[in-house]
Design an enzyme around this catalytic site. Sequence first.
Site, PDB file in Angstrom:
ATOM      1  N   ASP A   1       0.833  -1.221  -0.013  1.00 22.59           N
ATOM      2  CA  ASP A   1       0.018  -0.136  -0.140  1.00 22.59           C
ATOM      3  C   ASP A   1       0.808   1.249  -0.041  1.00 22.59           C
ATOM      4  O   ASP A   1       1.790   1.427   0.954  1.00 22.59           O
ATOM      5  CB  ASP A   1      -0.761  -0.075   1.315  1.00 22.59           C
TER       6      ASP A   1
ATOM      7  N   ASP B   1      -2.909   4.720  -2.443  1.00 22.80           N
ATOM      8  CA  ASP B   1      -4.012   5.506  -1.484  1.00 22.80           C
ATOM      9  C   ASP B   1      -4.244   6.466  -1.990  1.00 22.80           C
ATOM     10  O   ASP B   1      -3.495   7.484  -2.577  1.00 22.80           O
ATOM     11  CB  ASP B   1      -3.341   5.316  -0.155  1.00 22.80           C
TER      12      ASP B   1
ATOM     13  N   GLU C   1      -6.628   3.364  -5.860  1.00 25.72           N
ATOM     14  CA  GLU C   1      -7.783   3.860  -5.174  1.00 25.72           C
ATOM     15  C   GLU C   1      -8.277   5.634  -5.660  1.00 25.72           C
ATOM     16  O   GLU C   1      -7.836   6.321  -5.172  1.00 25.72           O
ATOM     17  CB  GLU C   1      -7.819   4.037  -3.557  1.00 25.72           C
TER      18      GLU C   1
ATOM     19  N   HIS D   1     -11.371  -2.376   3.840  1.00 20.62           N
ATOM     20  CA  HIS D   1     -11.400  -1.673   5.231  1.00 20.62           C
ATOM     21  C   HIS D   1     -12.067  -0.629   5.483  1.00 20.62           C
ATOM     22  O   HIS D   1     -11.878   0.106   6.531  1.00 20.62           O
ATOM     23  CB  HIS D   1      -9.953  -1.680   5.615  1.00 20.62           C
ATOM     24  N   ASP D   2     -12.648   0.243   4.327  1.00 20.51           N
ATOM     25  CA  ASP D   2     -13.364   1.492   4.499  1.00 20.51           C
ATOM     26  C   ASP D   2     -14.765   1.349   4.545  1.00 20.51           C
ATOM     27  O   ASP D   2     -15.604   2.202   4.496  1.00 20.51           O
ATOM     28  CB  ASP D   2     -12.702   2.578   3.450  1.00 20.51           C
TER      29      ASP D   2
END
Length: 567
Positions: free
Chosen positions: A105, A208, A289, A351-352
């Site tokens: 990440d 990210d 993302e 995870h969000d």
Amino acid sequence: MLTGADWWRKAVFYQVYPRSFYDSNGDGIGDLAGIIEKLDYLNDGTPGSLGIDAIWFSPFFKSPEYDFGYDVADYCEIDPRFGTLEDFDRLVAEAHRRGIRVILDLVVNHTSHEHPWFKESRSSRDNPKRDWYIWRDGVGPRRRPPNNWRNNFFGPAWTWDETTEQYYLHSFLPQQPDLNWFNPEVRRAIDQVIRFWLDRGADGFRLDVAHLYCKDEQLRSNPPFFRRDKVEQRMPFTDRTWMMNLFSLFSLPEFQVKKYNQHHPETHRVLKEFRKTLDEYPEKTSVGEILGEDPQVIASYYGSGNDELHMNFYFDLAHCRWKAGAFRRCVERWERLLPAEAWPAYTLSNHDIVRAISRLGGGKHGDERARLLAMLLLTLRGTPFIYYGEEIGMKEARLPRRLLQDPVGKKWYPFHRGRDGCRTPMQWSGGPGAGFTTGEPWLPVGPEVEKRNVAAQEKDPASLLNFYKKMTWLRKELPALLTGSYRSVTHGVPGDCYLFLRQSEEQKLLVALNFSSRRRELALPPQFLPARLLISTDQSRPAKTLHQSPALGPHEGCLLQIAGVEG
Ligand code: NOJ
Ligand code: CA
């Protein structure tokens, strides 16, 4: 191991949230040694394992964890909670030995406020790293913030720093100051970070919030929401326009169009530079993302002639309502917008986001729906990403305030419970700590652990886990699923079913998904018959050749192979 420059197009990815995967030393926090112990579960080369081909790891770099690793204090160190660089090397070697690629990440829109770069930058106005971040004077006698931008966790995007009496910009928490991507030294420093991990064996990166890197250089204020431009291809989930307009008419600051602090043209240049570096190494990949409400803008991050991101998450799919037509239109929209050479990446959870099984009506039909979603995800044209625990139907946990860890939930409870509910420990068994830890887990174990755990589901041939395994291993054998084209089928299809074809030179497959809780008769065109039923979400239904259009049971999905490839 999948090889070749485009291995990632054929791969099934799995997202590991390291804090929650497996704790090897009983401190209640997952770690790298723990992940290594569980690699065989993910892929041991046999259909007894989940059969994934790559792991995206949420960050495990040195971090004070204000945002659980999305605030990095040293890009080239492993946080001691998770292990050491030696553990990382072992993880890469052990993963590669099992044919699993390793994706890291890359969180470089911002650093932690504890990163040495920021410490230097904030130390004085003339520090050589001052311009590595975005510093501005206050405006007017009351020294108001430079503009009206809000951070993405609610509240202003500017924090006043007493030492040098200026504001700094942060798109998230004040502990996550934004880097200045217009500064060439920043670009060089991050390029070195990328090379550091590629040299160490990483196979690529998840980027990210890559749409936020560059911002308007004049720092213009964003317009209120009701002034937004018309977007032709708006994502359905943001279509609560009237409410947003109303709030922005009241001048509520959060309701603004993020016109000047995202999707800046310069960001595309940054991504082209990343891509050049990745292309210097063989067989590397990236997935972005990119968030926004205009899919056309999101599609633009593939660049021209595939010179930016290899893949780009399409979150629209993760925000669909439980309607066959909503899912179909969502996929069709993306298929229509993508440049010919672009390759989709789909996920239903991360995870969000609230866990899929809970979001999409976890109630009495939850398990059937989870199976249908698994078939959808693993048969669409594009690379599927499975969030850890989805394969055993882990549900969203509802945590009391005192146990919340996520800053979003802590601040906004009870309006927003934050993201802890989808980050609970992986459920390996029904025993204490769900078999995740021998200590006290950092977050409580999620609901219904007695049936939603790996050990129980491995024993049950009809479990969700075993369905996932069958699908991932079958997928590897079906060229039409790996590389074939996509086409929706609507003729003779009930409105609450979603059918599509996947076709390669050698193979034609039909995916038929019944989103309703009733039995549905299909009226397939004659050229689709006879068809071979390869697998159904109803695991009691045997594989066999069908000479007539099948009926689908409630929430049943079927994967069928059509005899001829023409037509
Ligand atoms: C997106 C990540 O997925 C999320 O978890 C994080 O809080 C923000 N970016 C900030 O890095
Ligand atoms: Ca641990």
